[in-house]
Design a protein around this motif. Structure first.
Motif, mmCIF file in Angstrom:
data_model
loop_
_atom_site.group_PDB
_atom_site.id
_atom_site.type_symbol
_atom_site.label_atom_id
_atom_site.label_comp_id
_atom_site.label_asym_id
_atom_site.label_seq_id
_atom_site.Cartn_x
_atom_site.Cartn_y
_atom_site.Cartn_z
ATOM 1 N N ASN A 21 0.841 -1.197 0.000
ATOM 2 C CA ASN A 21 0.000 0.000 0.000
ATOM 3 C C ASN A 21 0.872 1.241 0.000
ATOM 4 O O ASN A 21 1.918 1.282 0.652
ATOM 5 C CB ASN A 21 -0.906 0.007 1.233
ATOM 6 C CG ASN A 21 -1.883 1.158 1.220
ATOM 7 O OD1 ASN A 21 -2.573 1.378 0.230
ATOM 8 N ND2 ASN A 21 -1.937 1.916 2.306
ATOM 9 N N VAL A 22 0.454 2.244 -0.761
ATOM 10 C CA VAL A 22 1.176 3.513 -0.834
ATOM 11 C C VAL A 22 0.364 4.579 -0.118
ATOM 12 O O VAL A 22 -0.825 4.755 -0.393
ATOM 13 C CB VAL A 22 1.433 3.939 -2.294
ATOM 14 C CG1 VAL A 22 2.121 5.310 -2.341
ATOM 15 C CG2 VAL A 22 2.274 2.907 -3.025
ATOM 16 N N VAL A 23 1.010 5.287 0.809
ATOM 17 C CA VAL A 23 0.385 6.412 1.508
ATOM 18 C C VAL A 23 1.116 7.669 1.065
ATOM 19 O O VAL A 23 2.310 7.818 1.320
ATOM 20 C CB VAL A 23 0.486 6.254 3.037
ATOM 21 C CG1 VAL A 23 -0.115 7.468 3.741
ATOM 22 C CG2 VAL A 23 -0.214 4.975 3.483
ATOM 23 N N ARG A 24 0.403 8.561 0.408
ATOM 24 C CA ARG A 24 1.027 9.759 -0.159
ATOM 25 C C ARG A 24 0.569 10.999 0.608
ATOM 26 O O ARG A 24 -0.621 11.151 0.900
ATOM 27 C CB ARG A 24 0.653 9.910 -1.631
ATOM 28 C CG ARG A 24 1.312 11.078 -2.348
ATOM 29 C CD ARG A 24 0.971 11.000 -3.833
ATOM 30 N NE ARG A 24 1.685 11.981 -4.623
ATOM 31 C CZ ARG A 24 1.224 13.195 -4.924
ATOM 32 N NH1 ARG A 24 0.022 13.565 -4.484
ATOM 33 N NH2 ARG A 24 1.932 14.024 -5.658
ATOM 34 N N CYS A 25 1.524 11.880 0.930
ATOM 35 C CA CYS A 25 1.159 13.116 1.617
ATOM 36 C C CYS A 25 2.091 14.236 1.167
ATOM 37 O O CYS A 25 3.282 14.228 1.488
ATOM 38 C CB CYS A 25 1.240 12.946 3.128
ATOM 39 S SG CYS A 25 0.656 14.410 4.030
ATOM 40 N N THR A 26 1.552 15.196 0.433
ATOM 41 C CA THR A 26 2.327 16.351 0.001
ATOM 42 C C THR A 26 2.374 17.396 1.124
ATOM 43 O O THR A 26 1.672 17.280 2.135
ATOM 44 C CB THR A 26 1.711 16.991 -1.254
ATOM 45 O OG1 THR A 26 0.453 17.585 -0.889
ATOM 46 C CG2 THR A 26 1.501 15.954 -2.350
ATOM 47 N N PHE A 27 3.156 18.405 0.923
ATOM 48 C CA PHE A 27 3.258 19.506 1.888
ATOM 49 C C PHE A 27 1.903 20.183 2.066
ATOM 50 O O PHE A 27 1.457 20.462 3.191
ATOM 51 C CB PHE A 27 4.302 20.501 1.386
ATOM 52 C CG PHE A 27 4.544 21.667 2.292
ATOM 53 C CD1 PHE A 27 5.032 21.487 3.576
ATOM 54 C CD2 PHE A 27 4.298 22.968 1.859
ATOM 55 C CE1 PHE A 27 5.272 22.573 4.421
ATOM 56 C CE2 PHE A 27 4.534 24.053 2.689
ATOM 57 C CZ PHE A 27 5.023 23.854 3.972
ATOM 58 N N ASP A 28 1.201 20.435 0.977
ATOM 59 C CA ASP A 28 -0.109 21.083 1.068
ATOM 60 C C ASP A 28 -1.155 20.163 1.691
ATOM 61 O O ASP A 28 -2.067 20.632 2.386
ATOM 62 C CB ASP A 28 -0.569 21.553 -0.309
ATOM 63 C CG ASP A 28 0.172 22.811 -0.766
ATOM 64 O OD1 ASP A 28 0.918 23.385 0.051
ATOM 65 O OD2 ASP A 28 0.011 23.206 -1.943
#
Length: 545
Positions: free
Chosen positions: A218-225
């Motif tokens: 599973n991929v958990v993605r979190c950008t700065f915004d």
């Protein structure tokens, strides 16, 4: 969300978002310990054997993971407890992680029997044992959190929850991941955390494999915004005692983005850049591949070199007639042809790459020949068979380093100055690799659509400013052999041959005198102006006659 908002637009956006939320502090209670993206990350590690988090810089992912490590290692076996093995790429990361785990252990009131440093005995590649500084927390459960060396062999003989932090920046990321995956067999789990470090980095490739369904996880993605949307700056204000407002957050956001400048897309927005040490990207290579042509592979039996000369020659001749001759016969007789060859005998491949120059100046490989375990004399047989049949053959270049000197020397003896024996060096690569790269960037080269050829080209790295295949950059082939970027070297040699100047020959034509005059053949030193034109005729001969 991405980085396209202006400061004013972000302030307005956050004001509207905040108006729809309950107060940060309500009835004297504090907000949740974890922000939403941190909760999502810990939920994933609890659910999946492999989790990869694709994140912005400094958003607190590792801080939350330290809590996960404490809860995992402080639990006993009946509650799925296990050791936690943390691998950062330097000592400071290891120390910081252990310190954070210590903080969480106190917060959770976990019983930790020991917190401190120790020396981890590691066996090097030469077999010698070395004491490597490491950090550890031991729990009453019998399990421990250990911050180890970033070398893959640090995981040998161990079991548990592996955390690979800033994975994209490890020296041997692929080897590290391979070692970590072995721990899944006995019920361990793996968490890979990193900011991006280029599109062709093993970290981005791992994410693409999971998203494409080629690898479970599973991929958990979190950008700065994303993190700001979920309260990152509000949490910073809570910790530092600042007063939060949409305007203050917008100003802080703009300042952070300004600090990163052109790197903001990769560092903050989780968009991998098209440049690390990797010289050619996968997208560039695949855009220059066609299914119209193919790779021909000649692999000789293990005892082939000891067979009689006639048997070896007949075996190779039969293969050439069956596999190569139809493709040679189909070549356009009007096009110029070149070639490059990288030499290999026992471990690596010999790769022969012919190129034809199309009317629009694109270089196209009508086929590629790979040879494995082919003796020296039979490699010469293959070379001469093909080159003798290349229409309008102009130039060729062969790798003359090591044992390749034999074949290169024989080719020069056979074809003269049209062929060059190249002693590959850093200065040679520095001259010719950029020219090959331009071909891929401009899409003016066409190669067979072949996975192993693509892998070879992707092995080219920029090392101290020199693009080349690293000496130890070997990989396994589909049939169990080894490759060392052999096709990449052959291709750059072939492109260098295509860029070479043609050989020019000057000659005087033999013009007989008129039968009426009864004279003999034209003599260039004759002063008789009526005998023949005074100026000599020059011709441009390209190729071997």
């Amino acid at each position: 969300m991405s980085g396209q908002f202006t400061e004013a637009e972000w302030a307005e956006h956050r004001s509207k978002s905040f108006a729809a939320l309950p107060a940060v502090v309500e009835n004297g209670t504090l907000p949740d310990v974890f922000l939403e993206y941190q909760k999502e990350l810990l939920s994933s590690t609890a659910t999946y054997a492999l989790t990869v988090t694709d994140k912005s810089r400094r958003i607190g992912a590792t801080w939350a993971v330290a809590a996960d490590a404490v809860l995992t290692s402080a639990s006993d076996a009946t509650a799925s407890g296990m050791d936690t093995l943390y691998l950062g790429y330097n000592l400071d990361m290891a120390r910081e992680f252990i310190d954070t785990c210590g903080m969480w252990a106190k917060a959770f009131d976990s019983v930790a029997s020991e917190v401190g440093e120790f020396f981890f005995t590691e066996q090097g590649e030469d077999g010698a044992e070395r004491n490597i500084q490491a950090f550890r927390i031991r729990f009453a459960s019998g399990y421990e959190i250990v911050a180890l060396s970033s070398k893959p062999r640090s995981l040998r003989g161990r079991q548990g929850y592996v955390i690979l932090d800033e994975f994209a920046f490890h020296d041997d990321a692929e080897g590290l991941l391979k070692a970590a995956m072995a721990l899944l067999i006995w019920g361990g789990k793996v968490l890979v955390i990193s900011t991006h470090n280029g599109a062709d980095n093993p970290f981005n490739q791992l994410i693409e494999e999971i998203r494409a369904g080629k690898r479970p996880g599973n991929v958990v993605r979190c950008t700065f915004d994303d993190a700001l949307e979920q309260g990152l700056y509000q949490r910073i204000c809570l910790k530092t005692g600042r007063e939060w407002s949409p305007e203050a957050e917008a100003k802080w956001r703009s300042e952070i983005r300004a600090f990163y400048g052109d790197d903001a897309a990769e560092e903050l927005d989780c968009i991998p850049a098209q440049g690390t040490g990797v010289y050619l990207t996968r997208a560039q290579i695949e855009a220059c591949m066609t299914r119209e042509t193919r790779v021909l592979r000649l692999s000789c039996p293990a005892d082939f070199a000891m067979r009689p000369d006639e048997e070896r020659a007949s075996y190779v001749e039969g293969w050439l007639e069956q596999e190569v001759k139809p493709l040679l016969d189909a070549l356009n007789r009007d096009l110029k042809h070149y070639f490059g060859q990288d030499f290999g005998r026992l471990v690596d491949l010999s790769v022969f790459v012919p190129l034809q120059e199309l009317p629009d100046l694109t270089l196209k490989a009508p086929f590629i020949i790979e040879q494995r375990n082919v003796p020296f004399r039979e490699q010469e047989q293959v070379l001469k068979y093909v080159v003798d049949r290349l229409p309008r053959f102009i130039a060729g270049k062969l790798d003359a380093t090591g044992n390749g000197l034999y074949l290169a020397e024989r080719a020069v003896q056979a074809y003269g100055s049209c062929v060059e024996a190249v002693m590959l060096s850093e200065s040679w690569y520095l001259t010719h690799m950029p020219r090959m790269k331009t071909r891929f960037e401009d899409r003016t080269i066409l190669l067979p659509a072949d996975a192993e050829t693509s892998d070879d080209l992707r092995k080219i790295k920029t090392i101290r400013g020199i693009p080349k295949v690293p000496r130890d950059e070997r990989s396994a082939t589909q049939n169990g052999g080894k490759r060392h970027g052999d096709a990449a070297v052959a291709i750059v040699l072939a492109v260098a041959a295509a860029n070479s100047e043609p050989v020019e020959f000057a000659y005087f034509p033999v013009i007989p005198r008129s039968p009426i005059g009864g004279g003999s053949a034209y003599d260039p030193d004759d002063d008789d102006e009526e005998a023949a034109p005074r100026e000599s005729l020059r011709g441009l001969a390209q190729g071997v006659f």
